[in-house]
Design a protein around this motif. Sequence first.
Motif, mmCIF file in Angstrom:
data_model
loop_
_atom_site.group_PDB
_atom_site.id
_atom_site.type_symbol
_atom_site.label_atom_id
_atom_site.label_comp_id
_atom_site.label_asym_id
_atom_site.label_seq_id
_atom_site.Cartn_x
_atom_site.Cartn_y
_atom_site.Cartn_z
ATOM 1 N N LEU A 416 0.826 -1.205 0.000
ATOM 2 C CA LEU A 416 0.000 0.000 0.000
ATOM 3 C C LEU A 416 0.857 1.250 0.000
ATOM 4 C CD1 LEU A 416 -2.822 -1.030 2.485
ATOM 5 C CD2 LEU A 416 -3.046 -0.657 0.017
ATOM 6 N N ASP A 417 0.646 2.099 -0.993
ATOM 7 C CA ASP A 417 1.331 3.367 -1.139
ATOM 8 C C ASP A 417 0.430 4.473 -0.590
ATOM 9 O OD1 ASP A 417 3.345 1.916 -2.840
ATOM 10 O OD2 ASP A 417 1.602 1.768 -4.163
ATOM 11 N N LEU A 418 0.877 5.736 -0.706
ATOM 12 C CA LEU A 418 0.131 6.865 -0.147
ATOM 13 C C LEU A 418 0.007 7.998 -1.155
ATOM 14 C CD1 LEU A 418 1.522 7.089 3.491
ATOM 15 C CD2 LEU A 418 -0.901 6.892 2.883
ATOM 16 N N PHE A 419 -1.186 8.576 -1.212
ATOM 17 C CA PHE A 419 -1.435 9.769 -2.008
ATOM 18 C C PHE A 419 -1.897 10.889 -1.088
ATOM 19 C CE2 PHE A 419 -4.602 12.523 -4.010
ATOM 20 C CZ PHE A 419 -3.853 13.080 -5.029
ATOM 21 N N THR A 420 -1.424 12.115 -1.342
ATOM 22 C CA THR A 420 -1.916 13.274 -0.599
ATOM 23 C C THR A 420 -2.297 14.389 -1.561
ATOM 24 O OG1 THR A 420 0.260 14.315 -0.277
ATOM 25 C CG2 THR A 420 -0.454 12.733 1.385
ATOM 26 N N GLU A 441 -1.728 27.649 -4.042
ATOM 27 C CA GLU A 441 -1.493 26.483 -4.890
ATOM 28 C C GLU A 441 -0.215 25.732 -4.511
ATOM 29 O OE1 GLU A 441 -1.426 29.721 -6.143
ATOM 30 O OE2 GLU A 441 -2.487 29.782 -8.064
ATOM 31 N N GLN A 442 -0.317 24.399 -4.532
ATOM 32 C CA GLN A 442 0.816 23.516 -4.277
ATOM 33 C C GLN A 442 0.657 22.243 -5.114
ATOM 34 O OE1 GLN A 442 0.476 23.049 0.022
ATOM 35 N NE2 GLN A 442 2.033 24.593 0.393
ATOM 36 N N PRO A 443 1.745 21.519 -5.355
ATOM 37 C CA PRO A 443 1.630 20.236 -6.057
ATOM 38 C C PRO A 443 1.146 19.140 -5.111
ATOM 39 C CG PRO A 443 3.912 20.634 -5.479
ATOM 40 C CD PRO A 443 3.155 21.876 -5.072
ATOM 41 N N ASN A 444 0.661 18.050 -5.679
ATOM 42 C CA ASN A 444 0.245 16.890 -4.892
ATOM 43 C C ASN A 444 1.397 15.896 -4.785
ATOM 44 O OD1 ASN A 444 -2.448 17.866 -4.534
ATOM 45 N ND2 ASN A 444 -2.864 17.300 -6.652
ATOM 46 N N GLN A 445 1.202 14.842 -3.996
ATOM 47 C CA GLN A 445 2.303 13.918 -3.740
ATOM 48 C C GLN A 445 1.859 12.465 -3.787
ATOM 49 O OE1 GLN A 445 3.565 15.895 0.032
ATOM 50 N NE2 GLN A 445 5.632 15.720 -0.800
ATOM 51 N N LEU A 446 2.802 11.605 -4.204
ATOM 52 C CA LEU A 446 2.624 10.162 -4.214
ATOM 53 C C LEU A 446 3.858 9.526 -3.589
ATOM 54 C CD1 LEU A 446 0.810 7.781 -5.196
ATOM 55 C CD2 LEU A 446 2.207 7.765 -7.284
ATOM 56 N N PHE A 447 3.634 8.651 -2.608
ATOM 57 C CA PHE A 447 4.728 7.978 -1.909
ATOM 58 C C PHE A 447 4.630 6.484 -2.158
ATOM 59 C CE2 PHE A 447 3.785 11.838 0.442
ATOM 60 C CZ PHE A 447 5.043 12.399 0.624
ATOM 61 N N ARG A 448 5.747 5.902 -2.622
ATOM 62 C CA ARG A 448 5.785 4.465 -2.918
ATOM 63 C C ARG A 448 6.273 3.688 -1.710
ATOM 64 N NH1 ARG A 448 9.057 0.347 -5.439
ATOM 65 N NH2 ARG A 448 7.696 -1.008 -6.689
ATOM 66 N N ASP A 457 9.333 9.264 -2.128
ATOM 67 C CA ASP A 457 8.516 10.267 -2.801
ATOM 68 C C ASP A 457 8.733 10.129 -4.309
ATOM 69 O OD1 ASP A 457 7.212 12.477 -3.788
ATOM 70 O OD2 ASP A 457 8.088 13.905 -2.387
ATOM 71 N N VAL A 458 7.716 9.640 -5.021
ATOM 72 C CA VAL A 458 7.818 9.430 -6.468
ATOM 73 C C VAL A 458 6.921 10.412 -7.221
ATOM 74 C CG1 VAL A 458 8.480 7.009 -6.248
ATOM 75 C CG2 VAL A 458 6.053 7.618 -6.366
ATOM 76 N N SER A 459 6.607 11.536 -6.597
ATOM 77 C CA SER A 459 5.659 12.494 -7.169
ATOM 78 C C SER A 459 6.115 13.009 -8.529
ATOM 79 C CB SER A 459 5.469 13.675 -6.211
ATOM 80 O OG SER A 459 5.174 13.232 -4.909
ATOM 81 N N THR A 460 7.401 13.311 -8.671
ATOM 82 C CA THR A 460 7.866 13.931 -9.908
ATOM 83 C C THR A 460 7.801 12.981 -11.095
ATOM 84 O OG1 THR A 460 10.152 13.347 -9.322
ATOM 85 C CG2 THR A 460 9.386 15.539 -8.710
ATOM 86 N N GLU A 464 2.428 14.553 -14.938
ATOM 87 C CA GLU A 464 2.342 16.017 -14.911
ATOM 88 C C GLU A 464 1.207 16.501 -14.041
ATOM 89 O OE1 GLU A 464 0.221 19.608 -16.097
ATOM 90 O OE2 GLU A 464 -0.350 17.567 -16.716
ATOM 91 N N VAL A 465 0.129 15.733 -13.943
ATOM 92 C CA VAL A 465 -1.046 16.182 -13.206
ATOM 93 C C VAL A 465 -0.744 16.371 -11.726
ATOM 94 C CG1 VAL A 465 -1.897 13.828 -12.809
ATOM 95 C CG2 VAL A 465 -3.505 15.747 -12.837
#
Length: 603
Positions: A416-420, A441-448, A457-460, A464-465
Amino acid sequence: MLSQFAATYGVRWPKMSLGRLVRWRTLLLGVVCAAAPASGPTAESAQPARPSPVFIDVAKDAGIDFIYFNGMTGEFYFPESMGAGVALLDYDNDGDLDVYLCQGHLLGKGKTLKDALFPPRAGEAMGGRLYRNDLTVDGNGNPILRFSDVTATSGIEANGYGMGVAAGDIDNDGYVDLYLTNFGHNQLWHNDGDGSFTEITRTAGVDDERWSVSAAFLDYDRDGWLDLYVGNYVNFTLGNHKKCYAPSSARDYCSPLAYQGLPDRLFHNRGDGTFEDVSARSRVGTETRNGLGAVVADLNGDGWPDIYVADDGQPNQLWMSQQDGTFRNDAVLAGVAVDMNGNAQASMGVDAADFDGDGDEDLFLTHLLGETNTIYVNDGQGWFEDRSLVTGLAAPSKGLTAFGTAWIDYDNDGLLDLFTANGEVKSIAARIAAGSKFPLEQPNQLFRNLGNGHFADVSTSAGEVLQRLEVSRGAAVGDIDNDGDCDILMLNNNGPARLLLNRVGRRNHWLGLDLRAPSGRPALGARVEVLRGPVKPLWRRARADGSYASANDPRVLIGLGDGHGLQTVRVHWPLGKVEEWSDLAVNRYHLLNEGAGRAVDTK
């Protein structure tokens, strides 16, 4: 470079000494250099292969052309900064997920759309919207997404200042109903089973005219009927509106601590279409806090649902079931009231899941800029440890403000990964300097999940979204196109809804389960144990609650990686019965009805 490579492509480096790490680095660089052509590379060959994006936004192309209108006019009314939630639900029982989106409106007497700093588009219908999923497949079996706005024909008139949404079948008729929270009166919409809804708020006895945000359906007394928890925020009204200021002395939105908190509510389902307010008797309504997020799960393994509440700027609440219709707030003793430093944080979103595969539910919370998001790891008995630092989740979150969140196995590897969903609540100086009219405004994040207690942190590299600068708030997860991977529905404050379609999860094997109670409603709270031979089982929970003011897909989607080793699926039903199914085919959904499996005695 190595850490970035590992995070992007999923390489898991073995534990090693510094000297051995240097030798590995040297070896890797030598291989890379040896593989380079002797002559100078062409411009095309010099470009490294770009990984496929994890998510792409398909909302507008699929027919969801929606913008959340917070009604700001320059008065800095507190609700304007908060934003709202979303829901994924199958309201018409056709096997695919439909969408509900909350909507705001103008605040303040005498205000018109001419006063709005971000007016809605000309002719745009206001109020919350319901979109029907008209999912089809092409000749090759590929899903084709198309949504239709069916708000008018559904009969839903959600014209309050929308904050959140909860989804659950309150009368066991097999159709999911909607509870809408507002800044003002809430609404309960009964699903009539023919595509239409009827408001029954007053007759059901579940209204609350204060500022409610998150809500959740649960069967707290295990009588087979879904009860309703309602989380209330702060005692802000247009009449007690205060003027607050940023450090620069410019006007800005107030902190929640500028207003008194509110007690939460718990409504007991009588089974006849009405509810009884048991907030005081259950003790859930005996404390006054700033509730935003809420999640329901059995956190101490006793078989009874508990309620965890994320409180904004105050200690969080952990309402542990006493198995007699009452609850006790054990947050301080359990270690989940404050962070590892003893500080109450600005908690917004929350989710619970077994991320480390030890069979119990762990907690994740999102927080304000300058704080860190927090992960509380469960020891199996309802006692928790803050491991935000050691998991690697603390540092990447400190410079952002997060609201919606979800545990999501985006790549179906079984972890299970995480999205914010991120976006500030107070003006960002850099965004003001850049000329932003809504400088939050800020970017969102995805953690593997790396499988070793750590996250990357694999957000980049996720698409692009996720890098767009927006003010993201509510988020819900579910398989929107039924292709076996988890997608994300997200709503931006003063911005568009986003439907983030997963492009990588279907490369791995998966198993989808639609768990149903004897009445035919989704078996919220059921736990799934996937037995895989010699390796430890995977645990998942059927749930619709969590995140921030949002409702998730109640189906259970389990990533299986290469798919080998799947032997048995064991379901722990909410009322205590345990059943198992063998030989379930992978890469498809299965309807599992309570009472249809092989009974298992776990005592």
